[in-house]
Design a protein around this motif. Structure first.
Motif, PDB file in Angstrom:
ATOM      1  N   MET A   1      14.940  -1.497   3.054  1.00  0.00           N
ATOM      2  CA  MET A   1      13.533  -1.131   3.190  1.00  0.00           C
ATOM      3  C   MET A   1      12.670  -1.952   2.223  1.00  0.00           C
ATOM      4  O   MET A   1      13.069  -2.180   1.087  1.00  0.00           O
ATOM      5  N   ALA A   2      11.473  -2.396   2.663  1.00  0.00           N
ATOM      6  CA  ALA A   2      10.600  -3.171   1.795  1.00  0.00           C
ATOM      7  C   ALA A   2      10.059  -2.279   0.686  1.00  0.00           C
ATOM      8  O   ALA A   2       9.642  -1.157   0.930  1.00  0.00           O
ATOM      9  N   SER A   3      10.086  -2.768  -0.550  1.00  0.00           N
ATOM     10  CA  SER A   3       9.527  -1.971  -1.637  1.00  0.00           C
ATOM     11  C   SER A   3       8.320  -2.706  -2.201  1.00  0.00           C
ATOM     12  O   SER A   3       8.220  -3.916  -2.084  1.00  0.00           O
ATOM     13  N   LEU A 145      14.414   2.203  -6.652  1.00  0.00           N
ATOM     14  CA  LEU A 145      14.254   1.035  -5.782  1.00  0.00           C
ATOM     15  C   LEU A 145      15.438   0.099  -5.985  1.00  0.00           C
ATOM     16  O   LEU A 145      15.833  -0.165  -7.117  1.00  0.00           O
ATOM     17  N   GLU A 146      15.931  -0.409  -4.876  1.00  0.00           N
ATOM     18  CA  GLU A 146      17.016  -1.383  -4.988  1.00  0.00           C
ATOM     19  C   GLU A 146      16.431  -2.766  -5.199  1.00  0.00           C
ATOM     20  O   GLU A 146      15.499  -3.155  -4.508  1.00  0.00           O
ATOM     21  N   HIS A 147      16.947  -3.520  -6.121  1.00  0.00           N
ATOM     22  CA  HIS A 147      16.522  -4.898  -6.406  1.00  0.00           C
ATOM     23  C   HIS A 147      15.006  -5.059  -6.474  1.00  0.00           C
ATOM     24  O   HIS A 147      14.414  -5.818  -5.713  1.00  0.00           O
ATOM     25  N   PRO A 148      14.357  -4.339  -7.362  1.00  0.00           N
ATOM     26  CA  PRO A 148      12.898  -4.482  -7.435  1.00  0.00           C
ATOM     27  C   PRO A 148      12.469  -5.834  -8.011  1.00  0.00           C
ATOM     28  O   PRO A 148      13.248  -6.495  -8.704  1.00  0.00           O
ATOM     29  N   VAL A 149      11.234  -6.215  -7.673  1.00  0.00           N
ATOM     30  CA  VAL A 149      10.651  -7.428  -8.250  1.00  0.00           C
ATOM     31  C   VAL A 149       9.454  -7.017  -9.108  1.00  0.00           C
ATOM     32  O   VAL A 149       8.553  -6.322  -8.633  1.00  0.00           O
ATOM     33  N   VAL A 150       9.463  -7.452 -10.369  1.00  0.00           N
ATOM     34  CA  VAL A 150       8.372  -7.121 -11.284  1.00  0.00           C
ATOM     35  C   VAL A 150       7.723  -8.433 -11.734  1.00  0.00           C
ATOM     36  O   VAL A 150       8.410  -9.327 -12.226  1.00  0.00           O
ATOM     37  N   MET A 151       6.408  -8.511 -11.524  1.00  0.00           N
ATOM     38  CA  MET A 151       5.691  -9.715 -11.974  1.00  0.00           C
ATOM     39  C   MET A 151       4.764  -9.323 -13.113  1.00  0.00           C
ATOM     40  O   MET A 151       3.823  -8.559 -12.911  1.00  0.00           O
ATOM     41  N   ARG A 168      17.040  -2.187 -16.596  1.00  0.00           N
ATOM     42  CA  ARG A 168      17.312  -2.491 -15.184  1.00  0.00           C
ATOM     43  C   ARG A 168      17.756  -3.950 -15.023  1.00  0.00           C
ATOM     44  O   ARG A 168      16.969  -4.816 -14.605  1.00  0.00           O
ATOM     45  N   PRO A 169      19.033  -4.213 -15.349  1.00  0.00           N
ATOM     46  CA  PRO A 169      19.501  -5.604 -15.254  1.00  0.00           C
ATOM     47  C   PRO A 169      19.394  -6.172 -13.848  1.00  0.00           C
ATOM     48  O   PRO A 169      19.378  -7.382 -13.661  1.00  0.00           O
ATOM     49  N   ASP A 170      19.302  -5.289 -12.841  1.00  0.00           N
ATOM     50  CA  ASP A 170      19.244  -5.767 -11.451  1.00  0.00           C
ATOM     51  C   ASP A 170      17.839  -6.198 -11.029  1.00  0.00           C
ATOM     52  O   ASP A 170      17.669  -6.801  -9.967  1.00  0.00           O
ATOM     53  N   ALA A 171      16.817  -5.888 -11.840  1.00  0.00           N
ATOM     54  CA  ALA A 171      15.447  -6.215 -11.427  1.00  0.00           C
ATOM     55  C   ALA A 171      15.232  -7.719 -11.519  1.00  0.00           C
ATOM     56  O   ALA A 171      15.786  -8.391 -12.392  1.00  0.00           O
ATOM     57  N   PHE A 172      14.401  -8.241 -10.611  1.00  0.00           N
ATOM     58  CA  PHE A 172      14.018  -9.653 -10.699  1.00  0.00           C
ATOM     59  C   PHE A 172      12.709  -9.716 -11.466  1.00  0.00           C
ATOM     60  O   PHE A 172      11.710  -9.108 -11.073  1.00  0.00           O
TER      61      PHE A 172
END
Ligand code: F6P
Length: 491
Positions: A1-3, A145-151, A168-172
């Motif tokens: 799902m898009a987050s 959220l799975e694999h979130p992107v934080v800018m 959250r080591p999985d966050a981009f």
């Protein structure tokens, strides 16, 4: 799902004023991110900067709430209130002036800064506290959220990425720096512990973006010189023990259509009428925040010299300076405003006459008034000592109707793109600046038109959508993961 994409910056898109008025946040960062927020599914986390912001945040129970974008569309905003004393240290001591002055080479090092407890404690109990508060808000927002992107954005938030990375080591994590990245020795002003914390913080990102190639290479050099890290200058990568950080440049474009829309507004037309009624034969214009980096004093001194060396222009030219007071709780900024007013008084006294005021100083932030002046300048002066990008250099030419010439400092980010069609100046060389005013005011129409067309071609060759797509494209490229947010296309 898009987050949703999570944006985080100190200044948010709106600030709430006493009496319930909602004002749009100012500056290039807000302009850039509003573009992004209106085209993507975004939650924008920012500091509550006024007591009314803090009230609004608490009325929404600290949760994100919808905000209408000026150009239509809606996005979610979450305002985070920090302890007022911590915020004051964060904004008025560490971010400004300390980091801002380092990154724009503004410290007069034989005099300042003195690093005392006031400065180190401002970092520990101010800068870090606000970064922690915003990091906490980010973590709440990406929970589940799975694999979130934080800018994250700018010099206010260098320590935040490490806090998010740890939890959250999985966050981009992607960070865009809107101001110059200065050369390595300028950073040696900071005590090494603070410097290392800042660099450790920003290097927790996966990608770090700058406006220009030059800032990108300064950053890589800093990692090499100050931290002894392995750096690949060609690929733009910093090697850490367990991961690689990409360092890229994405010059910020403007939304040309939005500026043209402002140029057509009723209020703009009213300002225009007034301006045309009073105008002399020639108009020189500058529009800036009243910031030391903008080099306002040398601009006026160059005009003074120009009038002295070319008396035939007396009474025929006015210099309109629209300057927006900024960071007025920082003593360096209030003192700068006083110096601006004093220089204007001297130049006007020296050259003016009973019915001609050479410099008209307008100390206010009024977009329509500025755009009305953009339409009618003969010379646009952008002579910043150092400037991350400078959007005025891009906005002015888009609506100018007089084949106006741009004088552009070679130390602005915009110069990397626009230098060819502007009159380039060394911002410290007052004689050169004065000569450029003369060259611009005596330039044949054909050359002025050619230069203006050249500027417009470059300015419209990319738009804010491209800026965003380039960054999201790199996120997808580096990550290899199909993160929903990166796939979500413009509505
Ligand atoms: O990138 C620098 C920046 O964030 C710009 O967006 C803007 O010109 C300025 O700084 C705003 O500063 P402040 O948020 O302190 O008013």
């Amino acid at each position: 799902m898009a987050s949703p994409l999570i944006l985080v910056s100190n200044r948010g898109p709106v600030t709430f004023q006493p009496g319930g008025e909602v004002k749009r946040g100012t500056g290039g960062l807000v302009t850039a991110l509003i573009g992004l927020a209106t085209h993507r599914d975004v939650t924008w986390i920012a500091s509550a900067m006024t007591p009314e912001d803090a009230d609004t945040a608490s009325r929404h129970g600290g949760r994100a709430f919808p905000v209408r974008a000026p150009g239509g569309g809606e996005y979610m905003v979450k305002l985070v209130a920090s302890d007022p004393q911590a915020y004051e240290r964060f904004y008025n001591i560490t971010a400004n002036p300390m980091l801002w002055f380092i990154q724009h080479y503004l410290w007069d090092l034989s005099n300042a800064p003195d690093i005392r407890r006031n400065e180190t404690e401002a970092f520990e109990f101010g800068y870090n506290v606000v970064n922690e508060d915003l990091a906490r808000a980010v973590l709440e927002e990406i929970e589940g959220l799975e694999h979130p992107v934080v800018m994250s954005h700018d010099y206010h938030l260098y320590t935040l990425p490490a806090l998010v990375r740890q939890a959250r080591p999985d966050a981009f994590l992607h960070h865009f720096v809107h101001i110059p990245w200065s050369q390595s020795d300028s950073w040696r002003v900071l005590p090494s512990m603070i410097r290392e914390e800042l660099y450790h913080g920003i290097l927790a990102n996966d990608i770090i973006g700058f406006h220009t190639r030059h800032y990108r290479s300064n950053f890589l050099q800093c990692c090499d010189d100050l931290l002894g890290l392995e750096v690949d200058y060609g690929r733009g990568a910093v090697q850490l023990e367990d991961r690689e950080v990409w360092v890229r440049h994405y010059p910020l474009p403007i939304d040309a259509r939005a500026v043209q829309e402002v140029a057509r507004r009723e209020r703009t037309l009213a300002f225009e009428e007034e301006l045309l009624r009073r105008r002399r034969e020639f108009m020189i214009l500058r529009v800036d925040r009243a910031d030391l980096s903008k080099n306002v004093l040398r601009g006026f001194n160059a005009f003074d010299l120009f009038l002295e060396q070319h008396p035939e222009f007396r009474e025929r030219v006015s210099f309109i300076a629209q300057l927006m007071p900024s960071r007025t709780d920082v003593p360096e900024y209030t003192e700068y405003l006083e110096r601006i007013e004093a220089v204007v008084a001297v130049v006007n006294h020296r050259h003016g006459s009973p019915d001609w005021m050479p410099i008209q100083l307008k100390l206010r932030d009024d977009l329509e008034e500025a755009v009305a002046a953009y339409k009618h300048y003969d010379v646009l002066m952008v002579n910043a000592m150092f400037d991350g990008m400078n959007l005025v250099a891009k906005e002015g030419p888009m609506v100018n109707e007089r084949a106006g010439v741009s004088i552009l400092s070679e130390n602005t980010g915009a110069h990397e793109e626009l230098g060819e069609y502007a009159l380039s100046v060394n911002p410290f060389d007052i004689q050169e600046l004065s000569d450029s005013i003369h060259a611009a005011l005596t330039m044949p129409l054909a050359e002025r038109r050619e230069r203006l067309e050249g500027l417009r071609r470059v300015i419209t060759s990319r738009d804010p959508g491209d800026w965003i797509d380039e960054q999201l494209g790199d996120i997808a490229g580096k990550d290899g993961l199909t993160r929903g947010v990166v796939q979500a296309r413009e509505a």
